[in-house]
Scaffold this motif. Sequence first.
Motif, PDB file in Angstrom:
ATOM      1  N   LYS A   7       8.414 -65.850  14.042  1.00  0.00           N
ATOM      2  CA  LYS A   7       8.918 -64.480  14.008  1.00  0.00           C
ATOM      3  C   LYS A   7       7.953 -63.565  13.267  1.00  0.00           C
ATOM      4  O   LYS A   7       7.564 -62.521  13.752  1.00  0.00           O
ATOM      5  N   SER A   8       7.562 -63.984  12.055  1.00  0.00           N
ATOM      6  CA  SER A   8       6.718 -63.170  11.177  1.00  0.00           C
ATOM      7  C   SER A   8       5.680 -64.055  10.513  1.00  0.00           C
ATOM      8  O   SER A   8       5.965 -65.207  10.188  1.00  0.00           O
ATOM      9  N   LYS A   9       4.488 -63.481  10.293  1.00  0.00           N
ATOM     10  CA  LYS A   9       3.434 -64.262   9.637  1.00  0.00           C
ATOM     11  C   LYS A   9       2.536 -63.349   8.827  1.00  0.00           C
ATOM     12  O   LYS A   9       2.070 -62.320   9.328  1.00  0.00           O
ATOM     13  N   ILE A  10       2.315 -63.742   7.580  1.00  0.00           N
ATOM     14  CA  ILE A  10       1.292 -63.123   6.735  1.00  0.00           C
ATOM     15  C   ILE A  10       0.170 -64.154   6.663  1.00  0.00           C
ATOM     16  O   ILE A  10       0.344 -65.228   6.076  1.00  0.00           O
ATOM     17  N   GLY A  37       7.783 -57.721   9.255  1.00  0.00           N
ATOM     18  CA  GLY A  37       9.176 -57.875   9.661  1.00  0.00           C
ATOM     19  C   GLY A  37       9.987 -58.879   8.856  1.00  0.00           C
ATOM     20  O   GLY A  37      11.034 -59.325   9.311  1.00  0.00           O
ATOM     21  N   LEU A  38       9.523 -59.238   7.657  1.00  0.00           N
ATOM     22  CA  LEU A  38      10.326 -60.098   6.790  1.00  0.00           C
ATOM     23  C   LEU A  38      11.408 -59.276   6.099  1.00  0.00           C
ATOM     24  O   LEU A  38      11.202 -58.103   5.805  1.00  0.00           O
ATOM     25  N   MET A  88       5.194 -67.871   6.762  1.00  0.00           N
ATOM     26  CA  MET A  88       5.734 -67.780   8.113  1.00  0.00           C
ATOM     27  C   MET A  88       7.254 -67.851   8.111  1.00  0.00           C
ATOM     28  O   MET A  88       7.834 -68.607   7.332  1.00  0.00           O
ATOM     29  N   SER A  89       7.861 -67.079   9.000  1.00  0.00           N
ATOM     30  CA  SER A  89       9.300 -67.223   9.252  1.00  0.00           C
ATOM     31  C   SER A  89       9.485 -67.445  10.748  1.00  0.00           C
ATOM     32  O   SER A  89       8.605 -67.136  11.559  1.00  0.00           O
ATOM     33  N   TYR A  90      10.652 -67.987  11.089  1.00  0.00           N
ATOM     34  CA  TYR A  90      10.936 -68.362  12.467  1.00  0.00           C
ATOM     35  C   TYR A  90      12.282 -67.791  12.888  1.00  0.00           C
ATOM     36  O   TYR A  90      13.119 -67.470  12.046  1.00  0.00           O
ATOM     37  N   ARG A 104       5.241 -60.873  14.828  1.00  0.00           N
ATOM     38  CA  ARG A 104       4.521 -59.855  14.052  1.00  0.00           C
ATOM     39  C   ARG A 104       3.652 -60.579  13.025  1.00  0.00           C
ATOM     40  O   ARG A 104       4.153 -61.213  12.110  1.00  0.00           O
ATOM     41  N   VAL A 105       2.350 -60.480  13.226  1.00  0.00           N
ATOM     42  CA  VAL A 105       1.371 -61.163  12.379  1.00  0.00           C
ATOM     43  C   VAL A 105       0.489 -60.114  11.717  1.00  0.00           C
ATOM     44  O   VAL A 105      -0.003 -59.202  12.384  1.00  0.00           O
ATOM     45  N   ILE A 106       0.326 -60.260  10.393  1.00  0.00           N
ATOM     46  CA  ILE A 106      -0.572 -59.341   9.676  1.00  0.00           C
ATOM     47  C   ILE A 106      -1.667 -60.149   8.976  1.00  0.00           C
ATOM     48  O   ILE A 106      -1.488 -61.330   8.671  1.00  0.00           O
ATOM     49  N   PHE A 107      -2.778 -59.487   8.736  1.00  0.00           N
ATOM     50  CA  PHE A 107      -3.957 -60.095   8.121  1.00  0.00           C
ATOM     51  C   PHE A 107      -4.373 -59.253   6.918  1.00  0.00           C
ATOM     52  O   PHE A 107      -5.225 -58.377   7.044  1.00  0.00           O
ATOM     53  N   PRO A 108      -3.762 -59.491   5.761  1.00  0.00           N
ATOM     54  CA  PRO A 108      -4.118 -58.666   4.600  1.00  0.00           C
ATOM     55  C   PRO A 108      -5.547 -58.918   4.125  1.00  0.00           C
ATOM     56  O   PRO A 108      -6.101 -59.988   4.369  1.00  0.00           O
ATOM     57  N   ASP A 109      -6.097 -57.915   3.433  1.00  0.00           N
ATOM     58  CA  ASP A 109      -7.437 -58.086   2.874  1.00  0.00           C
ATOM     59  C   ASP A 109      -7.360 -58.867   1.568  1.00  0.00           C
ATOM     60  O   ASP A 109      -6.286 -59.354   1.186  1.00  0.00           O
TER      61      ASP A 109
END
Length: 114
Positions: A7-10, A37-38, A88-90, A104-109
């Motif tokens: 579902k969501s991933k950082i 989206g967490l 990660m969430s599912y 929804r996946v984000i790639f923080p610096d």
Amino acid sequence: MTIKLLKSKIHCATVTEANLQYMGSITIDSLLMEACGLVAHEHVHVVNNNNGERIETYVIPGDRGSGCICLNGAAARRFQPGDVVIIMSYADMTPEEAAQWKPRVIFPDENNRV
């Protein structure tokens, strides 16, 4: 029937704090939570890229814009500041929902900014 999908991933955030005295969970900057989206108290899997540790816990919103990624309680023995993590969430979905789903996946610096 339902199936479980991401579902969501950082992806590759940096741990900023490890608080052994807290009762448990992971504190995440509210901006990062919103971006992927967490929601508060959501069940997450956390993977430590530095040592291979994996835990399941729940999310506590951190100060907005702080860049906070803090492992609390017993997890503080397995995750230390500077470690790189994937969070990660599912979600359960029907096969029909899954066919259209995009996580929804984000790639923080390096400062945990989106």
